[in-house]
Motif scaffolding. Sequence first.
Motif, PDB file in Angstrom:
ATOM      1  N   UNK A   1       0.783  -1.266   0.129  1.00  0.00           N
ATOM      2  CA  UNK A   1       0.004   0.009  -0.108  1.00  0.00           C
ATOM      3  C   UNK A   1       0.818   1.362  -0.149  1.00  0.00           C
ATOM      4  N   UNK A   2       1.753   1.153   0.731  1.00  0.00           N
ATOM      5  CA  UNK A   2       2.991   2.443   0.621  1.00  0.00           C
ATOM      6  C   UNK A   2       3.496   2.754  -0.681  1.00  0.00           C
TER       7      UNK A   2
ATOM      8  N   UNK B   1       3.488   5.869  -5.753  1.00  0.00           N
ATOM      9  CA  UNK B   1       3.437   5.791  -7.314  1.00  0.00           C
ATOM     10  C   UNK B   1       2.535   7.201  -7.546  1.00  0.00           C
ATOM     11  N   UNK B   2       1.405   7.644  -6.601  1.00  0.00           N
ATOM     12  CA  UNK B   2       0.643   8.424  -6.835  1.00  0.00           C
ATOM     13  C   UNK B   2       0.961   9.911  -6.276  1.00  0.00           C
ATOM     14  N   UNK B   3       1.251   9.942  -5.070  1.00  0.00           N
ATOM     15  CA  UNK B   3       1.806  11.233  -4.394  1.00  0.00           C
ATOM     16  C   UNK B   3       3.097  11.359  -3.932  1.00  0.00           C
ATOM     17  N   UNK B   4       3.645  12.584  -3.843  1.00  0.00           N
ATOM     18  CA  UNK B   4       4.898  12.891  -3.299  1.00  0.00           C
ATOM     19  C   UNK B   4       4.894  12.810  -1.773  1.00  0.00           C
ATOM     20  N   UNK B   5       5.387  12.084  -0.994  1.00  0.00           N
ATOM     21  CA  UNK B   5       5.460  12.310   0.348  1.00  0.00           C
ATOM     22  C   UNK B   5       6.855  11.340   0.735  1.00  0.00           C
ATOM     23  N   UNK B   6       7.034  11.508   1.951  1.00  0.00           N
ATOM     24  CA  UNK B   6       8.287  10.728   2.729  1.00  0.00           C
ATOM     25  C   UNK B   6       7.627   9.521   3.426  1.00  0.00           C
ATOM     26  N   UNK B   7       7.597   8.197   3.057  1.00  0.00           N
ATOM     27  CA  UNK B   7       7.158   7.141   4.019  1.00  0.00           C
ATOM     28  C   UNK B   7       8.148   6.885   4.942  1.00  0.00           C
ATOM     29  N   UNK B   8       7.784   6.550   6.248  1.00  0.00           N
ATOM     30  CA  UNK B   8       8.737   5.769   7.196  1.00  0.00           C
ATOM     31  C   UNK B   8       8.138   4.731   7.839  1.00  0.00           C
ATOM     32  N   UNK B   9       8.471   3.379   7.009  1.00  0.00           N
ATOM     33  CA  UNK B   9       8.187   2.140   7.526  1.00  0.00           C
ATOM     34  C   UNK B   9       8.696   1.878   8.959  1.00  0.00           C
TER      35      UNK B   9
ATOM     36  N   UNK C   1      -3.006   8.537   2.231  1.00  0.00           N
ATOM     37  CA  UNK C   1      -3.608   9.973   1.800  1.00  0.00           C
ATOM     38  C   UNK C   1      -4.419  10.610   2.588  1.00  0.00           C
ATOM     39  N   UNK C   2      -5.150  10.094   3.552  1.00  0.00           N
ATOM     40  CA  UNK C   2      -6.014  10.563   4.358  1.00  0.00           C
ATOM     41  C   UNK C   2      -5.129  11.221   5.587  1.00  0.00           C
ATOM     42  N   UNK C   3      -4.073  10.868   5.899  1.00  0.00           N
ATOM     43  CA  UNK C   3      -3.048  11.437   6.689  1.00  0.00           C
ATOM     44  C   UNK C   3      -2.246  12.677   6.059  1.00  0.00           C
ATOM     45  N   UNK C   4      -2.177  12.522   4.805  1.00  0.00           N
ATOM     46  CA  UNK C   4      -1.410  13.802   4.190  1.00  0.00           C
ATOM     47  C   UNK C   4      -2.587  14.825   3.998  1.00  0.00           C
ATOM     48  N   UNK C   5      -3.680  14.598   3.648  1.00  0.00           N
ATOM     49  CA  UNK C   5      -4.626  15.503   3.564  1.00  0.00           C
ATOM     50  C   UNK C   5      -4.874  16.279   5.113  1.00  0.00           C
ATOM     51  N   UNK C   6      -5.101  15.430   5.994  1.00  0.00           N
ATOM     52  CA  UNK C   6      -5.193  15.725   7.307  1.00  0.00           C
ATOM     53  C   UNK C   6      -4.122  17.038   7.951  1.00  0.00           C
TER      54      UNK C   6
END
Lengths: 329, 329
Positions: free
Chosen positions: A21-22, A27-35, A306-311
């Motif tokens: 999912x990450x 692929x769709x949005x630019x953000x920094x994931x931290x697993x 995406x919810x978290x980014x929007x939030x």
Amino acid sequence: MIRIAIDAMGGDFGPEPIVKGTLEALKEKSFQPILVGKKDEILSLLPKGYKDKILIVDADDVIDMGDAATDALKRQESSIYKAIELVRNGEADGVVSAGHSGATMTLATLRLGRLKNVLRPALVTSMPTKSGKRSILMDAGANVDCKAEHLFQFGIMGYYYAHDMYKLDNPRVGLLANGEEDSKGNEVTKEAFKMLEGQKGFIGNVEGNNIFDGSCDVIVCDGFIGNLVLKASEGVASTISFFIKEYIRKSPVAITGALLMRKVFKLLKKQIDYAEIGGAPLVGIKGCAIVSHGKSNPKAIKNAIFQAIRYVNTGVNEHIENRLEELKK
Amino acid sequence: MIRIAIDAMGGDFGPEPIVKGTLEALKEKSFQPILVGKKDEILSLLPKGYKDKILIVDADDVIDMGDAATDALKRQESSIYKAIELVRNGEADGVVSAGHSGATMTLATLRLGRLKNVLRPALVTSMPTKSGKRSILMDAGANVDCKAEHLFQFGIMGYYYAHDMYKLDNPRVGLLANGEEDSKGNEVTKEAFKMLEGQKGFIGNVEGNNIFDGSCDVIVCDGFIGNLVLKASEGVASTISFFIKEYIRKSPVAITGALLMRKVFKLLKKQIDYAEIGGAPLVGIKGCAIVSHGKSNPKAIKNAIFQAIRYVNTGVNEHIENRLEELKK
């Protein structure tokens, strides 16, 4: 760039759907994931090209569904504890977890703290309505026994949540009760009604069916009732789908009919599939925490991110704090 | 012969569907109907052959949906008041009303009185389940604020109701809560849990989805929650049906599919149609009162009359009284 900490270990199906999912979200949005989780396991799931785009924070321990939420504070090596600490320390802007929801809520509330003047954070779930838009139910399960002032604050927080996250100018806020008339309600909701009267967007009491008919954007209730209504609604949908399948199975003519209606069922599934939404944000804490379903598939995790980014982007927390401060005066 | 008093005036559509339902019931079962309401109107709806089979009690007044339930006691010329007095005076064995449900419950409780040791009568509704059998929800709306001892009694009354009316040897009684574990619940249900523990049929906490999955026969909750769950469930079913129709309308292929699936939808409708059940009995009063939906069609009235006949025949009231007396010792 917004940084989202993702508890890679908590879901019912281990790290695979969460890592997938990450990757889909990236692929769709630019953000920094931290697993956050067992480093070796996470690394084994990452395709080569992604190793530099994803940060990994190693965590040995995993809180299981069977563990007590109250133990969460002691399990400082667990993936969810470490993920939340990243937000606390300012190393991440939000956290997503499909793990033990009680542990996630406890840690988010106690480690991140509540927004100023917020008595109790509440869980927000989104429900399909006939209008095509979604309503939100708040509290969906964080607070079992609530007082009137808690319900009042859920109404205020829900208003700004719907305003900011759903881009509604003046969300309609209803108090869930056993009748639309002002006189209806139990002891607690009657008191909450008086407190909410005159507040922006408050439309009075709403009934169970109003959750789904598009007449209301924010439905306020305690978390005990929110949980019951949510589970009962899932139960009805699942029972209807069960009966349709049963009846189809018994009739060749109906099987043909069902094939021709495939698209209808697909669209319907999309309406009621929680994976389309993501998870349930815990609103009222400092920061952002999305509580995802334990059975989340990659799509659900992607949408929760995406919810978290929007939030984080909308500034809903600030709007809630400002309004509660105003109300104190 | 069992005598059933029927409030001919109370429903949303006037006396016609009620008189029709009574006539349909008479075709299938032998009983003495007593229609209560405006005599001329009732007479004009009766075919010739039936005038000697049906008693009519004239009543000039009708309590409207907009009237306060608390006024019901003063409206002694109303059809529902007179219908309930027939039971009180021993001139009828049970009463069916599709009128003002608050007025019906108030009058039934105050004029007929409660069974010995019963603290609060409760409304019982029947819900479809995946097993094909039905579960009952109790209380479905009579008591908004409940204490633990009320929920406890609903559990006892529900057990005997399901035992006698559904012919179940050992009905499974569950307490509606926000989780299956013993530790779950709000303050009131946790206390009720302790009281119900060890009682015949008690299986512990059940969740919202268990209402519909066939895992439980009697679901105990307060009337505020019962009302919410009921209305929310109706809302989900109605929303799913709305979306199916919407999506079908937009696709000629799906229209053909829906035609081939006509039988499936018909069977489904039968599962969730309250007319198949009749009404909601108010359990815990001396006598028998069935609260029917204001929008009842003739089939719903017929089935409500059959419910009343069965209720009187089974002796459920006596079984409840005996058990509560035993528990006092």
